[in-house]
Design an enzyme around this catalytic site. Structure first.
Site, PDB file in Angstrom:
ATOM      1  CE  LYS A  13      -1.936  -1.190   3.921  1.00 57.62           C
ATOM      2  NZ  LYS A  13      -1.201  -2.437   4.224  1.00 57.62           N
ATOM      3  NE  ARG A  88      -4.672  -1.740   9.835  1.00 54.89           N
ATOM      4  CZ  ARG A  88      -3.671  -1.078   9.245  1.00 54.89           C
ATOM      5  NH1 ARG A  88      -3.819   0.169   8.901  1.00 54.89           N
ATOM      6  NH2 ARG A  88      -2.534  -1.682   8.990  1.00 54.89           N
ATOM      7  NE  ARG A 127       7.207  -2.075   6.463  1.00 56.21           N
ATOM      8  CZ  ARG A 127       5.866  -2.060   6.452  1.00 56.21           C
ATOM      9  NH1 ARG A 127       5.220  -1.569   5.406  1.00 56.21           N
ATOM     10  NH2 ARG A 127       5.203  -2.559   7.469  1.00 56.21           N
ATOM     11  NE  ARG A 160       5.678  -0.115  10.662  1.00 55.83           N
ATOM     12  CZ  ARG A 160       4.527  -0.282  10.038  1.00 55.83           C
ATOM     13  NH1 ARG A 160       4.347   0.230   8.834  1.00 55.83           N
ATOM     14  NH2 ARG A 160       3.563  -0.972  10.603  1.00 55.83           N
ATOM     15  NE  ARG A 171       2.065  -4.951  11.567  1.00 53.30           N
ATOM     16  CZ  ARG A 171       3.172  -4.735  10.856  1.00 53.30           C
ATOM     17  NH1 ARG A 171       4.297  -5.339  11.175  1.00 53.30           N
ATOM     18  NH2 ARG A 171       3.134  -3.917   9.827  1.00 53.30           N
TER      19      ARG A 171
HETATM   20  P1  ADP Z   1      10.321   2.720  22.753  1.00 54.20           P
HETATM   21  O1  ADP Z   1      10.266   4.081  23.439  1.00 54.20           O
HETATM   22  O2  ADP Z   1       9.367   1.723  23.338  1.00 54.20           O
HETATM   23  O3  ADP Z   1      11.698   2.187  22.610  1.00 54.20           O
HETATM   24  P2  ADP Z   1      10.495   3.678  20.081  1.00 54.20           P
HETATM   25  O4  ADP Z   1      10.842   5.075  20.460  1.00 54.20           O
HETATM   26  O5  ADP Z   1      11.596   2.813  19.576  1.00 54.20           O
HETATM   27  O6  ADP Z   1       9.741   2.968  21.296  1.00 54.20           O
HETATM   28  O7  ADP Z   1       9.389   3.727  18.923  1.00 54.20           O
HETATM   29  C1  ADP Z   1       8.003   3.549  19.127  1.00 54.20           C
HETATM   30  C2  ADP Z   1       7.339   3.467  17.778  1.00 54.20           C
HETATM   31  O8  ADP Z   1       7.480   4.716  17.077  1.00 54.20           O
HETATM   32  C3  ADP Z   1       7.914   2.403  16.880  1.00 54.20           C
HETATM   33  O9  ADP Z   1       6.843   1.740  16.198  1.00 54.20           O
HETATM   34  C4  ADP Z   1       8.796   3.150  15.906  1.00 54.20           C
HETATM   35  O10 ADP Z   1       8.789   2.506  14.650  1.00 54.20           O
HETATM   36  C5  ADP Z   1       8.128   4.509  15.831  1.00 54.20           C
HETATM   37  N1  ADP Z   1       9.084   5.600  15.669  1.00 54.20           N
HETATM   38  C6  ADP Z   1      10.238   5.773  16.324  1.00 54.20           C
HETATM   39  N2  ADP Z   1      10.856   6.900  15.930  1.00 54.20           N
HETATM   40  C7  ADP Z   1      10.064   7.464  14.980  1.00 54.20           C
HETATM   41  C8  ADP Z   1      10.141   8.649  14.191  1.00 54.20           C
HETATM   42  N3  ADP Z   1      11.159   9.507  14.262  1.00 54.20           N
HETATM   43  N4  ADP Z   1       9.121   8.918  13.335  1.00 54.20           N
HETATM   44  C9  ADP Z   1       8.093   8.071  13.242  1.00 54.20           C
HETATM   45  N5  ADP Z   1       7.966   6.948  13.952  1.00 54.20           N
HETATM   46  C10 ADP Z   1       8.938   6.634  14.816  1.00 54.20           C
HETATM   47  P1  ADP Z   2       1.059  -1.633   7.558  1.00 56.38           P
HETATM   48  O1  ADP Z   2       1.571  -0.582   6.602  1.00 56.38           O
HETATM   49  O2  ADP Z   2       2.137  -2.591   7.929  1.00 56.38           O
HETATM   50  O3  ADP Z   2      -0.210  -2.251   7.070  1.00 56.38           O
HETATM   51  P2  ADP Z   2       0.280   0.568   9.244  1.00 56.38           P
HETATM   52  O4  ADP Z   2       1.489   1.424   9.218  1.00 56.38           O
HETATM   53  O5  ADP Z   2      -0.862   0.941   8.368  1.00 56.38           O
HETATM   54  O6  ADP Z   2       0.716  -0.934   8.957  1.00 56.38           O
HETATM   55  O7  ADP Z   2      -0.279   0.446  10.731  1.00 56.38           O
HETATM   56  C1  ADP Z   2       0.591   0.207  11.824  1.00 56.38           C
HETATM   57  C2  ADP Z   2      -0.228   0.046  13.087  1.00 56.38           C
HETATM   58  O8  ADP Z   2      -0.967   1.247  13.342  1.00 56.38           O
HETATM   59  C3  ADP Z   2      -1.293  -1.046  13.046  1.00 56.38           C
HETATM   60  O9  ADP Z   2      -0.757  -2.317  13.385  1.00 56.38           O
HETATM   61  C4  ADP Z   2      -2.286  -0.541  14.092  1.00 56.38           C
HETATM   62  O10 ADP Z   2      -1.833  -0.790  15.413  1.00 56.38           O
HETATM   63  C5  ADP Z   2      -2.246   0.969  13.875  1.00 56.38           C
HETATM   64  N1  ADP Z   2      -3.278   1.419  12.913  1.00 56.38           N
HETATM   65  C6  ADP Z   2      -3.063   1.994  11.707  1.00 56.38           C
HETATM   66  N2  ADP Z   2      -4.225   2.285  11.083  1.00 56.38           N
HETATM   67  C7  ADP Z   2      -5.216   1.872  11.925  1.00 56.38           C
HETATM   68  C8  ADP Z   2      -6.640   1.874  11.857  1.00 56.38           C
HETATM   69  N3  ADP Z   2      -7.294   2.360  10.783  1.00 56.38           N
HETATM   70  N4  ADP Z   2      -7.318   1.367  12.915  1.00 56.38           N
HETATM   71  C9  ADP Z   2      -6.689   0.872  13.996  1.00 56.38           C
HETATM   72  N5  ADP Z   2      -5.358   0.828  14.120  1.00 56.38           N
HETATM   73  C10 ADP Z   2      -4.613   1.328  13.100  1.00 56.38           C
HETATM   74  P1  ADP Z   3       2.290  -1.749   3.287  1.00 57.62           P
HETATM   75  O1  ADP Z   3       2.256  -0.249   3.249  1.00 57.62           O
HETATM   76  O2  ADP Z   3       1.099  -2.369   2.616  1.00 57.62           O
HETATM   77  O3  ADP Z   3       2.511  -2.298   4.668  1.00 57.62           O
HETATM   78  P2  ADP Z   3       4.842  -1.464   1.856  1.00 57.62           P
HETATM   79  O4  ADP Z   3       4.482  -0.713   0.624  1.00 57.62           O
HETATM   80  O5  ADP Z   3       5.548  -0.718   2.927  1.00 57.62           O
HETATM   81  O6  ADP Z   3       3.542  -2.236   2.436  1.00 57.62           O
HETATM   82  O7  ADP Z   3       5.711  -2.724   1.403  1.00 57.62           O
HETATM   83  C1  ADP Z   3       6.254  -3.641   2.361  1.00 57.62           C
HETATM   84  C2  ADP Z   3       7.691  -3.998   1.982  1.00 57.62           C
HETATM   85  O8  ADP Z   3       7.698  -4.752   0.767  1.00 57.62           O
HETATM   86  C3  ADP Z   3       8.565  -2.786   1.719  1.00 57.62           C
HETATM   87  O9  ADP Z   3       9.851  -3.080   2.161  1.00 57.62           O
HETATM   88  C4  ADP Z   3       8.513  -2.603   0.202  1.00 57.62           C
HETATM   89  O10 ADP Z   3       9.707  -2.015  -0.296  1.00 57.62           O
HETATM   90  C5  ADP Z   3       8.328  -4.027  -0.294  1.00 57.62           C
HETATM   91  N1  ADP Z   3       7.427  -4.140  -1.451  1.00 57.62           N
HETATM   92  C6  ADP Z   3       6.353  -3.348  -1.742  1.00 57.62           C
HETATM   93  N2  ADP Z   3       5.734  -3.776  -2.863  1.00 57.62           N
HETATM   94  C7  ADP Z   3       6.417  -4.867  -3.278  1.00 57.62           C
HETATM   95  C8  ADP Z   3       6.261  -5.769  -4.388  1.00 57.62           C
HETATM   96  N3  ADP Z   3       5.266  -5.622  -5.274  1.00 57.62           N
HETATM   97  N4  ADP Z   3       7.145  -6.789  -4.500  1.00 57.62           N
HETATM   98  C9  ADP Z   3       8.151  -6.944  -3.602  1.00 57.62           C
HETATM   99  N5  ADP Z   3       8.349  -6.133  -2.550  1.00 57.62           N
HETATM  100  C10 ADP Z   3       7.501  -5.106  -2.373  1.00 57.62           C
END
Ligand code: ADP
Ligand code: ADP
Ligand code: ADP
Length: 213
Positions: A13, A88, A127, A160, A171
């Protein structure tokens, strides 16, 4: 146009969003990116969302509906938008319909990133993201020009916290149980387009473009 992207974690996505956004000049609203920014900034919203996110569970409907309601008011989102990662749950979809109805708007298309679960672990664990823009890379499938560095800004990439095989299981469970019903919800309205999300990124893009959104 008003578009929704639905698919499990790692289905692509975030990779396709910027392309669709550039092509149609839409605003891109990714709830996951917004929530991660809130967690990083330790805002009240972030504090409430953090635990669920780290466990791979969904954040409460009220919290995410609130951020989407707020974000959709931006002037840049008036002509159209891409919702990435929202709705979602069926409750979120119903709330979204209510918000749009008030403005006489509807959803034009829902892109379903159809993909087998088995492919997702490799995508998720490889990723790397540029946190502030949400751009994603993959060590094998989409490597950055220089290792560990964002192509556009030169800033460092990060992994992440929830991108582990372990958290992915939760998830995916949440996706099948809570998000798949959302696809049926929109299928009944006849607005769902299927994408072959397991194909390489360029081929998925071609399909998106063929769908003439
Ligand atoms: P903790 O305080 O438990 O160690 P982190 O600070 O590592 O947690 O991060 C908490 C969440 O926020 C994680 O899912 C991470 O991917 C996200 N995150 C951390 N830094 C950033 C940033 N600069 N921008 C966006 N997301 C972030
Ligand atoms: P991914 O790209 O791997 O599908 P997202 O970055 O969209 O994951 O979401 C990361 C996390 O943020 C989810 O696992 C969930 O905890 C929270 N989240 C994001 N969008 C929603 C939503 N629409 N409703 C509830 N939780 C959400
Ligand atoms: P989402 O937002 O749905 O969680 P991402 O776009 O972040 O997914 O993609 C997840 C991971 O897979 C990333 O590391 C991205 O670079 C890789 N990726 C995305 N699309 C493809 C594809 N069509 N084939 C292989 N790898 C992909």
């Amino acid at each position: 146009k008003r578009l929704i992207l639905i698919g499990p974690p790692g289905s692509g996505k975030g990779t396709q969003s910027p392309i669709i956004k550039d092509e149609y000049c839409l605003c891109h609203l990714a709830t996951g990116d917004m929530l991660r920014a809130a967690v990083a900034a330790k805002t009240p919203l972030g504090v409430k969302a953090k635990e669920a996110m780290n466990k791979g569970e969904l954040v409460s409907d009220d919290l995410v509906v609130g951020i989407i309601d707020e974000a959709m008011k931006k002037p840049s989102c008036q002509k159209g938008f891409i919702l990435d990662g929202f709705p979602r749950t069926v409750v979120q979809a119903e709330k979204l319909d209510e918000m749009l109805e008030k403005q006489g708007k509807t959803i034009d298309k829902v892109l379903n990133f159809a993909i087998d679960d088995a492919i997702l672990e490799e995508r998720i664990t490889g990723r790397w993201i540029h946190a502030s823009s949400g751009r994603s890379y993959h060590t094998k499938f989409a490597p950055p020009k220089a290792p560990g560095v964002d192509d556009v800004t030169g800033e460092p990439l990060m992994q992440r916290k929830d991108d582990t095989a372990e958290v992915l299981k939760s998830r995916l469970e949440a996706f099948h149980r809570q998000t798949e019903p959302v696809i049926d919800y929109y299928a009944k309205k006849g607005v769902v387009a299927q994408l072959p999300a397991e194909k390489p990124p360029k081929e998925v893009t071609t399909e998106v473009q063929k769908d003439n959104l």
